[in-house]
Enzyme design. Structure first.
Site, PDB file in Angstrom:
ATOM      1  N   LYS A   7     -47.607  37.334  15.923  1.00  0.00           N
ATOM      2  CA  LYS A   7     -48.523  38.026  15.010  1.00  0.00           C
ATOM      3  C   LYS A   7     -48.821  39.440  15.462  1.00  0.00           C
ATOM      4  CE  LYS A   7     -50.963  34.343  12.629  1.00  0.00           C
ATOM      5  NZ  LYS A   7     -52.283  33.840  12.220  1.00  0.00           N
TER       6      LYS A   7
ATOM      7  N   LYS B 290     -39.885  29.801   9.109  1.00  0.00           N
ATOM      8  CA  LYS B 290     -40.934  28.893   8.655  1.00  0.00           C
ATOM      9  C   LYS B 290     -41.461  29.310   7.282  1.00  0.00           C
ATOM     10  CE  LYS B 290     -44.931  29.415  10.695  1.00  0.00           C
ATOM     11  NZ  LYS B 290     -46.066  29.462  11.611  1.00  0.00           N
TER      12      LYS B 290
ATOM     13  N   LYS C 175     -47.446  31.815   4.462  1.00  0.00           N
ATOM     14  CA  LYS C 175     -48.275  32.487   3.469  1.00  0.00           C
ATOM     15  C   LYS C 175     -47.963  33.971   3.409  1.00  0.00           C
ATOM     16  CE  LYS C 175     -52.336  29.581   4.412  1.00  0.00           C
ATOM     17  NZ  LYS C 175     -53.471  29.488   5.353  1.00  0.00           N
TER      18      LYS C 175
END
Ligand code: AMP
Ligand code: TRP
Length: 344
Positions: free
Chosen positions: A114, A206, A209
């Site tokens: 992230k 993956k 969102k």
């Protein structure tokens, strides 16, 4: 205090809930209600570790709550609430920041992913995120945590924090009559054929969102036409489906679709291949669309109904938060006694 079995899990209100969230986590939340006391949390304080538009955050908190309810979580028998309404989460996280070691947090792959290349510019909250997650779980002394595969490392860290707290404060824990260990070492529940649902565009990534392409994921609120279109466009290979699971090993896209089908149907990949082995993708995808629309259609409709009634959703969160606060307060009082903090 006796260690009773208790389930805790959380979902971030950071955008579209998708099939990965549903099959990796929420379906299990629903099943576990029959055999455990469960606490399900919309982790809004985790969401703000990266920038969130305030109005959108408010909408997303209500939408995740609506998804919990629409999927079949019973907020009367169990507890559904949002993290920021129970201050003890942040309070215990601070104590855990003083228990966890820098070296432990430096290993967290989610932070590395992230934060990306510009790590100096990541928030301090993003770095400390796993301490808050440990606090979420341990403030209820929860024993079981249903999550997708990507959360395994955070659960291991939670166990390390619990263990170190129990060791560091062992004498005080015994002196205060809490027995040999205060916190349980919570177990991750990562089971079934869809613990890591992959992007429909790329079987090595993956489902997420934050993927720029909406075609990479099925959202819980997608209508039947959109679901059909997304599966039709989903990446595959030219071979028909194999008859056995071994034949999926080098075919990530096929493996992903078969796993999704199995999880939606509540069966195994082997059973699905028993039925569809030898079929072309056109046939299998058509069946997958029908199954997905049958399962997700009613959930999406109920989510829309609930999000149109924010007062009801807010009342569910207020009620759940009040009940959670009682449990969290008991743990925090005990933690203060154990650590030696004076309280009134
Ligand atoms: P998040 O949206 O990151 O808060 O994730 C909520 C829950 O969904 C966590 O238990 C995750 O592990 C799970 N989850 C998220 N994405 C996926 C995925 N692609 N496959 C399986 N589980 C997932
Ligand atoms: N980190 C989890 C995720 O990104 C969300 C989360 C926060 C969580 N607190 C938790 C999951 C406690 C399980 C238990 O998916």
């Amino acid at each position: 205090m006796a260690m009773t079995q208790r389930v805790f899990s959380g979902v971030q209100p950071t955008g579209n809930l998708h099939l990965g969230n549903y099959l990796g986590a929420i379906v299990k939340f629903v099943e576990l209600q029959n055999i455990h006391d469960c606490i399900y949390c919309v982790v809004d304080l985790h969401a703000i570790t990266v920038w969130q538009d305030p109005a959108e955050l408010t909408r997303n908190i209500r939408e995740v709550t609506a998804a919990f309810l629409a999927c079949g979580i019973d907020p009367r028998k169990h507890i559904v609430f949002n993290q920021s309404q129970v201050a003890e989460h942040a309070e215990l996280a601070w104590v855990f920041n003083c228990v966890a070691r820098l070296g432990w947090l430096n290993r967290m792959t989610q932070f590395k992913e992230k934060a990306g290349k510009d790590r100096e510019n990541a928030s301090v909250g993003l770095y400390a995120y796993p301490s808050l997650m440990a606090a979420d779980i341990l403030v209820y002394r929860a024993t079981h945590v249903p999550v997708g595969e990507d959360q395994k490392q955070h659960l291991e860290l939670t166990r390390d924090i619990a263990q170190k707290f129990n060791n560091d404060f062992g004498d005080s824990i015994r002196a205060h009559g809490f027995g040999e260990a205060f916190f349980p070492l919570p177990e991750p529940l990562i089971t079934g054929p869809a613990t890591r649902v992959m992007s429909l565009r790329d079987g090595s990534k993956k489902m997420s969102k934050s993927d720029a392409s909406d075609y990479s994921r099925i959202n819980l609120t997608d209508d039947a036409d959109t679901i059909a279109q997304k599966f039709r466009k989903a990446k595959t290979d030219p071979e028909p489906l194999p008859g056995e699971e071994k034949g999926l090993e080098t075919r990530p896209e096929a493996d992903n679709l078969v796993g999704i089908y199995a999880a939606l149907e509540g069966t195994t990949k082997a059973t699905v291949l028993g039925q569809f082995g030898g079929s072309q993708f056109s046939v299998f995808k058509a069946a997958l669309v029908d199954l997905s629309v049958a399962k997700l259609g009613p959930i999406g409709a109920e989510m829309k109904r609930l999000t149109a009634d924010p007062a009801y959703v807010d009342a569910v969160l207020a009620d759940g938060s009040a009940r959670a606060r009682v449990l969290a307060g008991q743990t925090m009082d005990a933690v203060k006694d154990i650590v030696g903090l004076v309280r009134s």
